[in-house]
Design a protein around this motif. Structure first.
Motif, short mmCIF file in Angstrom:
data_model
loop_
_atom_site.label_atom_id
_atom_site.label_comp_id
_atom_site.label_asym_id
_atom_site.label_seq_id
_atom_site.Cartn_x
_atom_site.Cartn_y
_atom_site.Cartn_z
N LEU A 37 25.03 33.08 38.94
CA LEU A 37 25.22 33.80 40.37
C LEU A 37 26.64 33.08 40.82
O LEU A 37 26.70 32.06 40.67
N VAL A 38 27.54 34.02 40.92
CA VAL A 38 28.93 33.25 41.38
C VAL A 38 28.98 34.16 42.92
O VAL A 38 29.25 35.12 42.92
N THR A 39 28.90 33.31 43.95
CA THR A 39 29.04 33.91 45.51
C THR A 39 30.39 33.88 45.58
O THR A 39 31.29 32.95 44.97
N GLY A 40 31.12 34.80 46.21
CA GLY A 40 32.66 34.81 46.63
C GLY A 40 33.35 35.47 45.26
O GLY A 40 34.37 35.21 45.22
N GLY A 41 32.53 36.14 44.29
CA GLY A 41 33.16 36.49 43.07
C GLY A 41 34.12 37.60 43.20
O GLY A 41 34.82 37.79 42.29
N ALA A 42 34.50 38.27 44.33
CA ALA A 42 35.56 39.12 44.49
C ALA A 42 36.78 38.52 44.87
O ALA A 42 37.72 39.04 45.23
N GLY A 43 36.54 37.17 45.32
CA GLY A 43 37.92 36.31 45.91
C GLY A 43 38.69 36.02 44.74
O GLY A 43 38.46 36.25 43.52
N PHE A 44 39.58 35.14 45.17
CA PHE A 44 40.60 34.57 44.18
C PHE A 44 40.05 33.76 43.06
O PHE A 44 39.94 34.02 41.75
N ILE A 45 39.41 32.58 43.54
CA ILE A 45 38.74 31.57 42.40
C ILE A 45 37.65 32.26 41.95
O ILE A 45 37.47 32.16 40.61
N GLY A 46 36.76 32.78 42.58
CA GLY A 46 35.51 33.44 42.10
C GLY A 46 35.71 34.61 41.16
O GLY A 46 35.03 34.55 40.08
N HIS A 72 38.09 34.75 38.92
CA HIS A 72 38.41 34.07 37.89
C HIS A 72 37.15 33.55 37.03
O HIS A 72 37.24 33.46 35.92
N VAL A 73 36.58 32.75 37.73
CA VAL A 73 35.63 31.97 37.31
C VAL A 73 34.57 33.06 36.64
O VAL A 73 34.10 33.06 35.51
N ALA A 74 34.35 34.24 37.43
CA ALA A 74 33.24 35.26 36.75
C ALA A 74 34.01 35.72 35.68
O ALA A 74 33.04 35.84 34.72
N GLU A 75 35.18 36.02 35.37
CA GLU A 75 35.85 36.62 34.30
C GLU A 75 35.50 35.72 33.11
O GLU A 75 35.23 36.14 31.97
N ALA A 76 35.88 34.33 33.31
CA ALA A 76 35.72 33.52 32.52
C ALA A 76 34.26 33.17 31.90
O ALA A 76 34.09 33.36 30.64
N LEU A 77 33.34 33.21 32.66
CA LEU A 77 31.67 33.25 32.22
C LEU A 77 31.70 34.60 31.23
O LEU A 77 30.97 34.42 30.34
N LEU A 78 31.96 35.62 31.83
CA LEU A 78 31.95 36.92 30.97
C LEU A 78 32.41 36.81 29.55
O LEU A 78 31.84 37.09 28.85
N ALA A 79 33.58 36.32 29.72
CA ALA A 79 34.35 36.09 28.43
C ALA A 79 33.72 35.33 27.58
O ALA A 79 33.79 35.47 26.30
N GLN A 134 40.12 45.43 44.14
CA GLN A 134 41.09 45.35 42.78
C GLN A 134 40.76 44.29 41.91
O GLN A 134 40.75 44.24 40.78
N ASN A 135 40.28 42.92 42.61
CA ASN A 135 39.84 41.90 41.72
C ASN A 135 38.45 42.17 40.97
O ASN A 135 38.43 41.88 39.64
N LEU A 136 37.49 42.88 41.65
CA LEU A 136 36.48 43.31 40.90
C LEU A 136 36.58 44.43 39.81
O LEU A 136 36.02 44.33 38.88
N GLU A 137 37.65 45.14 40.29
CA GLU A 137 37.77 46.21 38.99
C GLU A 137 38.39 45.38 37.79
O GLU A 137 38.25 45.93 36.66
N ALA A 138 39.39 44.45 37.99
CA ALA A 138 40.07 43.61 36.92
C ALA A 138 39.07 42.94 36.16
O ALA A 138 39.42 42.69 35.06
N ILE A 139 37.95 42.65 36.72
CA ILE A 139 36.78 41.91 35.76
C ILE A 139 35.75 42.68 35.37
O ILE A 139 34.78 42.32 35.07
N ASP A 140 35.83 44.10 35.62
CA ASP A 140 34.49 44.86 35.48
C ASP A 140 34.09 44.66 33.77
O ASP A 140 34.84 44.36 33.07
N HIS A 141 32.78 44.81 33.72
CA HIS A 141 32.24 44.31 32.35
C HIS A 141 30.86 44.82 32.51
O HIS A 141 30.14 44.80 33.47
#
Ligand code: NAD
Length: 318
Positions: free
Chosen positions: A4-13, A15-22, A44-51
């Motif tokens: 669980l990444v809380t705040g995952g639509a924000g700046f750091i979140g 990027h962290v969610a994207e790296a975990l998915l990767a 837009q952040n959420l769209e960028a990390i859609d997976h």
């Protein structure tokens, strides 16, 4: 099991969610897309990390049902949802206590009830207050915060120690030092100064330009967060910074260079709650987490500029 990444639509979140998915993890994001800054940027952040392995729950962590949904199928939590920002915390301290102390308490209780014992969360370099001896080591006293925001982060670290003591939860507090890069919050200095320069407006420089910060590139912070997650065990505190101090006047000039603008500076008095310098001692994170920041301010600003200049809506019509 997912993270669980809380705040995952924000700046750091994001990027962290994207790296975990990767790296093949399943990720649950809980974010309320609040209006501290334009929620459209968070979408837009959420769209960028859609997976396919990403589940997004739009909701407030104050809501017990949202916390329960967020924790379903999860065995580790990275808590990055918070109210950030020093100056707004002086305007509305009660909001910061709710967001940064009450919500972590509710989250810890929900985790405990769900049998989830592993948490990494974002503290801040602000806990050091106006600590003049640099670099700041984790062993320094943090009992003199100079803003409500900083006080809530000190309180969060105390909560972490308490839940580790009472329930044996594994909790790591990460003291981030001014993070910047792609998707940075628009009210933070680098993003704000770049926007003002593109609008040909003056840059408010608080103080004579000699204040200095440890600016940490997002691409250096993220591996530190993942390493902290992978090595959870007991209760720990780590500085995550670049370990380099950059003066404000140098920063402003370097932003101008990165985006191809000549800054016009308007000197203003220092603001209450501001600290004169920050600088991370990172030996503990280097030893325990193999944390190795490598990005110079010029290198990080070049990457920020590539992202920023490709998105004219960030400075037009704002
Ligand atoms: N960016 C930095 O330089 C920096 C430095 C030190 C510490 N931190 C800490 O790192 C964390 C992340 O910071 P950021 O810069 O990515 O901020 P951010 O504002 O971009 O991200 C936080 C996200 O949390 C969400 N959120 C806030 N309250 C919520 C709630 N009650 N329920 C659900 N979602 C909620 C927001 O909508 C936002 O998307 C914060 O805890 C911040 O205090 C950041």
């Amino acid at each position: 099991m997912a993270v669980l990444v809380t705040g995952g639509a924000g700046f750091i979140g994001s990027h962290v969610a994207e790296a975990l998915l990767a790296r093949g993890e399943s990720v649950v994001v809980v974010d309320n897309l609040n209006s501290f800054y334009d929620p459209q940027l968070k979408r837009q952040n959420l769209e960028a990390i859609d997976h396919p392995q990403l589940k997004v729950i739009i909701g407030d962590l104050a809501d017990g049902d949202i916390r329960a949904q967020g924790l379903e199928g999860v065995d580790r939590v990275i808590h990055l949802a918070a109210s950030a920002g020093v100056r707004p915390s002086i305007e509305d301290p009660a909001k910061y206590v709710h967001q940064n102390l009450m919500i972590p308490t509710l989250l810890l209780e929900s985790m405990r009830t769900a049998g989830i014992s592993k948490l990494v969360w974002a503290s801040s370099s602000s806990v050091y207050g106006d600590h003049l001896e640099t670099p700041f080591a984790e062993s320094a006293s943090v009992m003199k915060p100079v803003s409500p925001y900083a006080a809530t982060k000190v309180g969060g670290e105390a909560l972490a120690a308490c839940y580790n003591h009472l329930y044996g939860m594994d909790i790591t507090s990460l003291r981030f030092f001014t993070v910047y890069g792609e998707r940075q919050r628009p009210e933070m200095a680098i993003h704000k100064f770049a926007r003002l320069m593109m609008q040909d407006r003056p840059i408010p420089q608080f103080g004579d330009g000699s204040t200095a910060r440890d600016y940490t590139y997002i691409g250096d912070i993220v591996p530190g967060v993942l390493a902290a997650l992978d090595r959870l065990g007991g209760c720990h505190v780590y500085n995550l910074g670049e370990a380099e101090m950059v003066r404000l006047d140098r920063l402003i000039a370097a932003i101008g260079q990165a985006i191809g603008k000549t800054p016009v500076v308007e000197v203003m008095p220092l603001q209450p709650g501001d600290v004169t310098r920050t600088n991370a001692a990172i030996q503990r994170a280097q030893t325990d987490l193999d944390y190795q920041p490598t990005t110079s301010i010029e290198g990080g600003l070049a990457r920020f500029a590539d992202w920023f200049l490709a998105r004219p809506w960030l400075w037009q019509d704002t």
